[in-house]
Structures are given as C-alpha cells and as structure tokens.
Motif scaffolding. Structure first.
Motif, PDB file in Angstrom:
ATOM      1  N   ALA A  91       0.843  -1.206   0.000  1.00 62.47           N
ATOM      2  CA  ALA A  91       0.000   0.000   0.000  1.00 62.47           C
ATOM      3  C   ALA A  91       0.874   1.250   0.000  1.00 62.47           C
ATOM      4  O   ALA A  91       0.573   2.231  -0.693  1.00 62.47           O
ATOM      5  CB  ALA A  91      -0.935  -0.002   1.210  1.00 62.47           C
ATOM      6  N   GLY A  92       1.971   1.239   0.750  1.00 68.90           N
ATOM      7  CA  GLY A  92       2.904   2.367   0.750  1.00 68.90           C
ATOM      8  C   GLY A  92       3.543   2.577  -0.610  1.00 68.90           C
ATOM      9  O   GLY A  92       3.672   3.712  -1.078  1.00 68.90           O
ATOM     10  N   LEU A  93       3.919   1.481  -1.257  1.00 72.25           N
ATOM     11  CA  LEU A  93       4.517   1.582  -2.592  1.00 72.25           C
ATOM     12  C   LEU A  93       3.499   2.101  -3.600  1.00 72.25           C
ATOM     13  O   LEU A  93       3.834   2.909  -4.469  1.00 72.25           O
ATOM     14  CB  LEU A  93       5.069   0.221  -3.025  1.00 72.25           C
ATOM     15  CG  LEU A  93       6.283  -0.270  -2.236  1.00 72.25           C
ATOM     16  CD1 LEU A  93       6.613  -1.715  -2.594  1.00 72.25           C
ATOM     17  CD2 LEU A  93       7.481   0.635  -2.451  1.00 72.25           C
ATOM     18  N   ARG A  94       2.260   1.651  -3.471  1.00 73.80           N
ATOM     19  CA  ARG A  94       1.208   2.159  -4.363  1.00 73.80           C
ATOM     20  C   ARG A  94       0.977   3.650  -4.108  1.00 73.80           C
ATOM     21  O   ARG A  94       0.752   4.413  -5.046  1.00 73.80           O
ATOM     22  CB  ARG A  94      -0.077   1.360  -4.169  1.00 73.80           C
ATOM     23  CG  ARG A  94      -0.019  -0.008  -4.797  1.00 73.80           C
ATOM     24  CD  ARG A  94      -1.353  -0.743  -4.715  1.00 73.80           C
ATOM     25  NE  ARG A  94      -1.308  -1.908  -5.563  1.00 73.80           N
ATOM     26  CZ  ARG A  94      -1.525  -3.152  -5.149  1.00 73.80           C
ATOM     27  NH1 ARG A  94      -1.830  -3.388  -3.894  1.00 73.80           N
ATOM     28  NH2 ARG A  94      -1.457  -4.157  -5.998  1.00 73.80           N
ATOM     29  N   GLY A  95       1.042   4.064  -2.852  1.00 76.10           N
ATOM     30  CA  GLY A  95       0.926   5.484  -2.523  1.00 76.10           C
ATOM     31  C   GLY A  95       2.048   6.294  -3.160  1.00 76.10           C
ATOM     32  O   GLY A  95       1.831   7.413  -3.634  1.00 76.10           O
ATOM     33  N   HIS A  97       3.457   5.571  -5.974  1.00 78.46           N
ATOM     34  CA  HIS A  97       3.112   5.688  -7.392  1.00 78.46           C
ATOM     35  C   HIS A  97       2.133   6.827  -7.629  1.00 78.46           C
ATOM     36  O   HIS A  97       2.285   7.592  -8.586  1.00 78.46           O
ATOM     37  CB  HIS A  97       2.520   4.383  -7.923  1.00 78.46           C
ATOM     38  CG  HIS A  97       3.516   3.277  -8.023  1.00 78.46           C
ATOM     39  ND1 HIS A  97       3.132   1.964  -8.138  1.00 78.46           N
ATOM     40  CD2 HIS A  97       4.874   3.273  -8.031  1.00 78.46           C
ATOM     41  CE1 HIS A  97       4.217   1.207  -8.212  1.00 78.46           C
ATOM     42  NE2 HIS A  97       5.282   1.982  -8.141  1.00 78.46           N
ATOM     43  N   VAL A  98       1.149   6.957  -6.749  1.00 75.96           N
ATOM     44  CA  VAL A  98       0.168   8.037  -6.882  1.00 75.96           C
ATOM     45  C   VAL A  98       0.875   9.387  -6.760  1.00 75.96           C
ATOM     46  O   VAL A  98       0.660  10.292  -7.571  1.00 75.96           O
ATOM     47  CB  VAL A  98      -0.961   7.904  -5.832  1.00 75.96           C
ATOM     48  CG1 VAL A  98      -1.839   9.148  -5.797  1.00 75.96           C
ATOM     49  CG2 VAL A  98      -1.791   6.652  -6.107  1.00 75.96           C
ATOM     50  N   ARG A  99       1.730   9.512  -5.756  1.00 73.84           N
ATOM     51  CA  ARG A  99       2.432  10.784  -5.544  1.00 73.84           C
ATOM     52  C   ARG A  99       3.384  11.076  -6.704  1.00 73.84           C
ATOM     53  O   ARG A  99       3.452  12.220  -7.175  1.00 73.84           O
ATOM     54  CB  ARG A  99       3.200  10.755  -4.210  1.00 73.84           C
ATOM     55  CG  ARG A  99       3.859  12.083  -3.880  1.00 73.84           C
ATOM     56  CD  ARG A  99       2.847  13.191  -3.702  1.00 73.84           C
ATOM     57  NE  ARG A  99       3.539  14.453  -3.505  1.00 73.84           N
ATOM     58  CZ  ARG A  99       3.128  15.616  -3.991  1.00 73.84           C
ATOM     59  NH1 ARG A  99       1.999  15.696  -4.656  1.00 73.84           N
ATOM     60  NH2 ARG A  99       3.820  16.708  -3.782  1.00 73.84           N
ATOM     61  N   LEU A 100       4.107  10.053  -7.195  1.00 68.06           N
ATOM     62  CA  LEU A 100       4.998  10.262  -8.334  1.00 68.06           C
ATOM     63  C   LEU A 100       4.219  10.674  -9.575  1.00 68.06           C
ATOM     64  O   LEU A 100       4.674  11.528 -10.338  1.00 68.06           O
ATOM     65  CB  LEU A 100       5.819   8.997  -8.610  1.00 68.06           C
ATOM     66  CG  LEU A 100       6.907   8.678  -7.597  1.00 68.06           C
ATOM     67  CD1 LEU A 100       7.458   7.272  -7.819  1.00 68.06           C
ATOM     68  CD2 LEU A 100       8.015   9.716  -7.631  1.00 68.06           C
ATOM     69  N   SER A 124      12.938  17.712  -7.097  1.00 62.43           N
ATOM     70  CA  SER A 124      13.624  17.194  -5.903  1.00 62.43           C
ATOM     71  C   SER A 124      12.739  16.210  -5.148  1.00 62.43           C
ATOM     72  O   SER A 124      13.211  15.149  -4.714  1.00 62.43           O
ATOM     73  CB  SER A 124      14.039  18.337  -4.980  1.00 62.43           C
ATOM     74  OG  SER A 124      15.004  19.146  -5.607  1.00 62.43           O
ATOM     75  N   GLU A 125      11.462  16.537  -5.002  1.00 61.56           N
ATOM     76  CA  GLU A 125      10.544  15.620  -4.319  1.00 61.56           C
ATOM     77  C   GLU A 125      10.353  14.342  -5.136  1.00 61.56           C
ATOM     78  O   GLU A 125      10.309  13.239  -4.587  1.00 61.56           O
ATOM     79  CB  GLU A 125       9.196  16.291  -4.050  1.00 61.56           C
ATOM     80  CG  GLU A 125       8.275  15.432  -3.211  1.00 61.56           C
ATOM     81  CD  GLU A 125       6.954  16.096  -2.858  1.00 61.56           C
ATOM     82  OE1 GLU A 125       6.094  15.394  -2.292  1.00 61.56           O
ATOM     83  OE2 GLU A 125       6.771  17.294  -3.137  1.00 61.56           O
ATOM     84  N   PHE A 126      10.239  14.478  -6.459  1.00 61.40           N
ATOM     85  CA  PHE A 126      10.113  13.318  -7.338  1.00 61.40           C
ATOM     86  C   PHE A 126      11.329  12.400  -7.144  1.00 61.40           C
ATOM     87  O   PHE A 126      11.179  11.177  -7.026  1.00 61.40           O
ATOM     88  CB  PHE A 126      10.004  13.785  -8.790  1.00 61.40           C
ATOM     89  CG  PHE A 126       9.674  12.687  -9.769  1.00 61.40           C
ATOM     90  CD1 PHE A 126       8.348  12.408 -10.076  1.00 61.40           C
ATOM     91  CD2 PHE A 126      10.671  11.947 -10.380  1.00 61.40           C
ATOM     92  CE1 PHE A 126       8.030  11.400 -10.979  1.00 61.40           C
ATOM     93  CE2 PHE A 126      10.367  10.946 -11.281  1.00 61.40           C
ATOM     94  CZ  PHE A 126       9.041  10.662 -11.581  1.00 61.40           C
ATOM     95  N   LEU A 127      12.515  12.990  -7.103  1.00 58.33           N
ATOM     96  CA  LEU A 127      13.736  12.213  -6.905  1.00 58.33           C
ATOM     97  C   LEU A 127      13.765  11.534  -5.545  1.00 58.33           C
ATOM     98  O   LEU A 127      14.144  10.363  -5.432  1.00 58.33           O
ATOM     99  CB  LEU A 127      14.965  13.116  -7.050  1.00 58.33           C
ATOM    100  CG  LEU A 127      15.276  13.594  -8.449  1.00 58.33           C
ATOM    101  CD1 LEU A 127      16.303  14.718  -8.413  1.00 58.33           C
ATOM    102  CD2 LEU A 127      15.770  12.433  -9.297  1.00 58.33           C
ATOM    103  N   GLU A 128      13.384  12.267  -4.515  1.00 59.72           N
ATOM    104  CA  GLU A 128      13.399  11.717  -3.157  1.00 59.72           C
ATOM    105  C   GLU A 128      12.460  10.522  -3.043  1.00 59.72           C
ATOM    106  O   GLU A 128      12.846   9.462  -2.540  1.00 59.72           O
ATOM    107  CB  GLU A 128      12.996  12.814  -2.166  1.00 59.72           C
ATOM    108  CG  GLU A 128      13.030  12.381  -0.720  1.00 59.72           C
ATOM    109  CD  GLU A 128      12.617  13.506   0.217  1.00 59.72           C
ATOM    110  OE1 GLU A 128      11.940  13.201   1.217  1.00 59.72           O
ATOM    111  OE2 GLU A 128      12.949  14.671  -0.054  1.00 59.72           O
ATOM    112  N   ILE A 129      11.237  10.677  -3.521  1.00 59.48           N
ATOM    113  CA  ILE A 129      10.256   9.585  -3.434  1.00 59.48           C
ATOM    114  C   ILE A 129      10.674   8.432  -4.339  1.00 59.48           C
ATOM    115  O   ILE A 129      10.614   7.262  -3.938  1.00 59.48           O
ATOM    116  CB  ILE A 129       8.846  10.093  -3.787  1.00 59.48           C
ATOM    117  CG1 ILE A 129       8.368  11.058  -2.701  1.00 59.48           C
ATOM    118  CG2 ILE A 129       7.865   8.921  -3.947  1.00 59.48           C
ATOM    119  CD1 ILE A 129       7.105  11.806  -3.055  1.00 59.48           C
TER     120      ILE A 129
END
Length: 177
Positions: A91-95, A97-100, A124-129
């Motif tokens: 579920a965290g990994l799917r989350g 994906h949504v944020r990315l 920067s946030e895209f890279l971090e996640i």
C-alpha cells in the motif's frame, strides 16, 4: 507416481541480479540520475535550456509513472502471494506511485514563465520519493520475487510489465507545453 517429479516446481535463482526485472530497476535508477543532473544544474540554465531539458524529463517521468502502474498490476500481486504481511508495504509503494504520478503531472505542466524554484522543488521531491521507492522495492520486494521464481517467470513478469507500460503510455500521453 514419477519418483523424479516433485509435487511442486522448485524455485530457481538463475536470473536474479542480471535478470530483466533487475535490469529494469537499474534503468529506472539511471533515469532518476538523469533527472538529478538536470535538477543540480537547473539554476545555471537559461529558460530555453530548461525547457529543452524538460522534453527529455517528460519522457523519463512518463516512463517511471507507466512502470509504476504496470508494477501494480503485475509484480505486486506476485509479491503479495509470497510475502506474508506485505499489505501495508505494498500500500505504501502504491501510494508512492500516486504521488509520483501527481508530481510528474505538475512537472510536465511547468512552463518557463512559472517559478523555476517550484520546478526544482517538484523535481527534488520526485527524486526523493523515487529513490526511496526503488530502495524499498530492491531491498524488500525483489528478494521475495527472486526467492520464488520458477524458470522463465522473471521474463514473463518483465514482459507483462513492459506491455502494461506501453498501454499506460498510450492511454495517458501528456502534452508538453
């Protein structure tokens, strides 16, 4: 009963580190490094140079998002079959994906007249996640996949992910400003 045959097929580790799924993970890390390079030099580039670089970033962001969508339908169900208690982690990994995907959309919609610092923050946030996501997949999920691979399964999973990515890219193509 055949004394040579077993009741269950045995898993094999034939294609783990050099297999197609691991190769795709390396490719995704490389794509993140390309985005990181732009992020690192962004403040020294002209608006025209940033806009040109964004043409390439669009491809990278779309590829990463499409990979995530395909993973959810192909790889994650496979992991859930073998990894007890994986529901919260998946579920965290799917989350992620949504944020990315949300960040990717915002990155693609950036135009030179917008605040460059905002673009830098999005990247920067895209890279971090993305980096943290790939770390969790690599350390927690892929070992589960590899521990339960039957000969040829990794190639089938990889091909299914590639097909899913292609379909997602066709359906969700984003125009570049």
């Amino acid at each position: 009963m055949n004394p040579v045959a077993t009741a269950e097929p045995k898993a094999t580790t034939v294609s783990t580190a050099n297999g197609p799924l691991s190769g795709e993970a390396r490719s995704l890390r490389q794509r993140l490094n390309e985005i990181r390079a732009l992020t690192d030099e962004m403040l020294t580039l002209s608006d025209a140079q940033v806009l040109e670089a964004m043409r390439h970033v669009r491809f990278l962001v779309d590829h990463i998002a499409a990979h995530g969508h395909a993973e959810e339908h192909v790889v994650y169900p496979y992991i859930e079959t073998f990894m007890s208690g994986s529901g919260a982690e998946i579920a965290g990994l799917r989350g992620d994906h949504v944020r990315l995907d949300d960040l990717g959309r915002a990155i693609i919609e950036w135009a030179p007249e917008r605040n460059r610092t905002a673009l830098h923050d999005l990247l920067s946030e895209f890279l971090e996640i993305g980096t943290a996501h790939l770390l969790v997949e690599g350390e927690d999920c892929m070992p589960v996949v590899h521990a339960h691979l039957l000969t040829g399964t990794e190639q089938v999973l990889f091909e299914a992910v590639e097909i899913g990515m292609t379909q997602h890219l066709r359906l969700c193509s984003r125009p570049l400003r």
